[in-house]
Design a protein around this motif. Structure first.
Motif, PDB file in Angstrom:
ATOM      1  N   VAL A 186       0.981  -1.135  -0.016  1.00 47.24           N
ATOM      2  CA  VAL A 186       0.020  -0.117  -0.115  1.00 47.24           C
ATOM      3  C   VAL A 186       0.889   1.410  -0.037  1.00 47.24           C
ATOM      4  CG1 VAL A 186      -1.749  -1.101   1.354  1.00 47.24           C
ATOM      5  CG2 VAL A 186      -0.058   0.217   2.479  1.00 47.24           C
ATOM      6  N   GLU A 187       0.263   2.361  -0.425  1.00 46.85           N
ATOM      7  CA  GLU A 187       1.028   3.570  -0.179  1.00 46.85           C
ATOM      8  C   GLU A 187       0.167   4.669   0.872  1.00 46.85           C
ATOM      9  OE1 GLU A 187       1.903   5.835  -3.824  1.00 46.85           O
ATOM     10  OE2 GLU A 187       2.893   4.273  -4.756  1.00 46.85           O
ATOM     11  N   THR A 188       1.023   4.882   1.763  1.00 45.57           N
ATOM     12  CA  THR A 188       0.076   6.167   2.593  1.00 45.57           C
ATOM     13  C   THR A 188       0.886   7.271   2.249  1.00 45.57           C
ATOM     14  OG1 THR A 188      -0.107   4.464   4.541  1.00 45.57           O
ATOM     15  CG2 THR A 188       0.056   6.771   4.928  1.00 45.57           C
ATOM     16  N   HIS A 189      -0.111   8.395   1.821  1.00 45.42           N
ATOM     17  CA  HIS A 189       0.254   9.734   1.491  1.00 45.42           C
ATOM     18  C   HIS A 189       0.262  10.591   2.668  1.00 45.42           C
ATOM     19  CE1 HIS A 189      -0.338   8.968  -3.108  1.00 45.42           C
ATOM     20  NE2 HIS A 189       0.558   8.023  -2.390  1.00 45.42           N
ATOM     21  N   ILE A 190       1.114  11.527   2.852  1.00 47.66           N
ATOM     22  CA  ILE A 190       1.274  12.241   4.214  1.00 47.66           C
ATOM     23  C   ILE A 190       1.804  13.676   3.577  1.00 47.66           C
ATOM     24  CG2 ILE A 190       2.577  12.530   6.342  1.00 47.66           C
ATOM     25  CD1 ILE A 190       3.171   9.543   6.372  1.00 47.66           C
ATOM     26  N   SER A 191       0.963  14.774   4.237  1.00 45.38           N
ATOM     27  CA  SER A 191       1.310  16.223   3.946  1.00 45.38           C
ATOM     28  C   SER A 191       1.165  16.901   5.145  1.00 45.38           C
ATOM     29  CB  SER A 191       0.315  16.542   2.774  1.00 45.38           C
ATOM     30  OG  SER A 191       0.600  17.882   2.328  1.00 45.38           O
ATOM     31  N   GLY A 192       1.868  18.159   5.134  1.00 46.07           N
ATOM     32  CA  GLY A 192       1.807  19.242   6.134  1.00 46.07           C
ATOM     33  C   GLY A 192       2.769  20.306   5.838  1.00 46.07           C
ATOM     34  N   SER A 193       3.282  20.928   6.916  1.00 46.74           N
ATOM     35  CA  SER A 193       4.006  22.116   6.792  1.00 46.74           C
ATOM     36  C   SER A 193       5.251  21.430   6.015  1.00 46.74           C
ATOM     37  CB  SER A 193       4.535  22.716   8.107  1.00 46.74           C
ATOM     38  OG  SER A 193       5.060  21.742   8.870  1.00 46.74           O
ATOM     39  N   PRO A 194       6.109  22.279   5.270  1.00 46.72           N
ATOM     40  CA  PRO A 194       7.206  21.946   4.892  1.00 46.72           C
ATOM     41  C   PRO A 194       8.423  21.172   5.807  1.00 46.72           C
ATOM     42  CG  PRO A 194       6.546  24.002   3.812  1.00 46.72           C
ATOM     43  CD  PRO A 194       5.506  23.627   5.130  1.00 46.72           C
ATOM     44  N   ARG A 195       8.463  21.933   6.744  1.00 48.59           N
ATOM     45  CA  ARG A 195       9.354  21.391   7.858  1.00 48.59           C
ATOM     46  C   ARG A 195       8.961  19.915   8.498  1.00 48.59           C
ATOM     47  NH1 ARG A 195       9.226  21.789  13.559  1.00 48.59           N
ATOM     48  NH2 ARG A 195      11.353  21.653  14.765  1.00 48.59           N
ATOM     49  N   HIS A 196       7.441  19.772   8.792  1.00 51.96           N
ATOM     50  CA  HIS A 196       7.204  18.423   9.170  1.00 51.96           C
ATOM     51  C   HIS A 196       7.260  17.333   8.150  1.00 51.96           C
ATOM     52  CE1 HIS A 196       4.229  20.145  12.668  1.00 51.96           C
ATOM     53  NE2 HIS A 196       5.535  19.886  13.167  1.00 51.96           N
ATOM     54  N   VAL A 197       7.125  17.734   6.837  1.00 52.67           N
ATOM     55  CA  VAL A 197       7.263  16.683   5.835  1.00 52.67           C
ATOM     56  C   VAL A 197       8.531  16.506   5.543  1.00 52.67           C
ATOM     57  CG1 VAL A 197       7.147  16.296   3.104  1.00 52.67           C
ATOM     58  CG2 VAL A 197       5.175  17.309   4.597  1.00 52.67           C
ATOM     59  N   SER A 198       9.577  17.506   5.769  1.00 51.14           N
ATOM     60  CA  SER A 198      10.929  17.210   5.486  1.00 51.14           C
ATOM     61  C   SER A 198      11.578  16.189   6.719  1.00 51.14           C
ATOM     62  CB  SER A 198      11.721  18.400   5.685  1.00 51.14           C
ATOM     63  OG  SER A 198      13.152  18.366   5.735  1.00 51.14           O
TER      64      SER A 198
END
Length: 288
Positions: A186-198
């Motif tokens: 499976v793929e889980t896609h995660i998004s958020g602030s640039p800092r959190h994603v980094s």
């Protein structure tokens, strides 16, 4: 600092490799004391100390690259704005405590499963809370607002891709993390602030690096079996699906298990893909 408490106090080595955006050529690993609290990181030597507020960290990347001249087996690269350091602590728990302090209980956007068995699903973006398991250090728990609970094993991560995409009407950074749920890719896609994603990217890419698909010379039969397993076909139905004799498929399983691409589950004919195997199978499907 108000509410500050110590997390790790250890010895080690460290060096600043980028200062004000410029790489330093005269780098020298310095032995000293490494103190991590829930607020800051202090790197101290006999000549003074350097304090790095954790709120300034924008990237954390672990590396097992051996540095024989510095006599360190691995280090953590820390990016804070236009500065970067390499830190090699003696305490094994340093990296775990650092990631937990930076990421535990943050709220992100998650689409799960965005892809299942290679097929795009109709999952939508939802708010979710991120938690790093205290008992299983390589496990991330993601509690989605709709009630779904995702257990993400870092060692099970096959591939990670970072992109920019319009999400909820705004261009946002995005991580596409491939792993397994009940043996299915499976793929889980995660998004958020640039800092959190980094920061999340640095954490989950540890699994990708451990399971990177090295150049593997597979036969057509081995590739067919891998792609079938990747697509969610039961191991018991593989012979019929790929039009091969049971003994031929058994031989393929044996060769792929020797290459750490498959792992046995319960019986000899029941297997599941390792993260490395999923990475190879995903590349093979993309090339079709």
């Amino acid at each position: 600092m108000s509410g500050e408490h110590a997390l790790v106090d250890t010895k080690g080595k460290f060096v600043q490799v980028v200062k004000d955006g410029r790489k330093r050529n005269d780098i020298e690993w310095l032995p000293g004391r490494i103190l991590l609290s829930n607020k800051r990181l202090v790197l101290a030597t006999n000549d003074g100390k350097r304090t790095i507020p954790l709120s300034k960290l924008t990237s954390v990347t672990a590396s097992q690259m051996n540095q024989p001249l510095a006599q360190v087996d691995g280090y953590v690269k820390l990016q804070a704005g236009r500065d970067a350091w390499l830190v090699s602590p003696k305490a094994d728990e340093f990296e775990e405590e650092l990631y937990r302090t930076l990421l535990d209980q943050i709220v992100v956007l998650v689409k799960h499963p965005a892809v299942k068995g290679g097929v795009v699903t109709e999952a939508t973006w939802e708010k979710a809370r991120f938690k790093i398991d205290e008992e299983q250090e390589d496990t991330v728990n993601i509690a989605i607002s709709s009630g779904t609970f995702v257990e993400l094993d870092i060692d099970d991560v096959g591939t990670v891709e970072q992109k920019e995409k319009e999400i909820r009407g705004k261009e946002r950074p995005l991580l596409e993390v491939e792993h397994t749920i009940d043996g299915t890719s499976v793929e889980t896609h995660i998004s958020g602030s640039p800092r959190h994603v980094s920061l999340i990217g640095g954490l989950v890419r540890q699994g990708e690096q451990r399971n990177a698909a090295d150049d593997v010379d597979l036969s057509d039969e081995e590739t067919q079996v891998l792609m079938a397993l990747y697509s969610g076909i039961s191991p018991f139905k593989i012979p019929e699906f790929v039009d091969m004799d049971i003994d031929e498929v058994e031989d393929v399983y044996d060769r792929l298990m020797e290459a750490d691409i498959l792992e046995p589950v319960r019986t000899r004919r029941e297997v599941q893909l390792e993260a490395r195997g999923r990475s190879i199978a995903g590349d093979a499907i993309a090339d079709q």
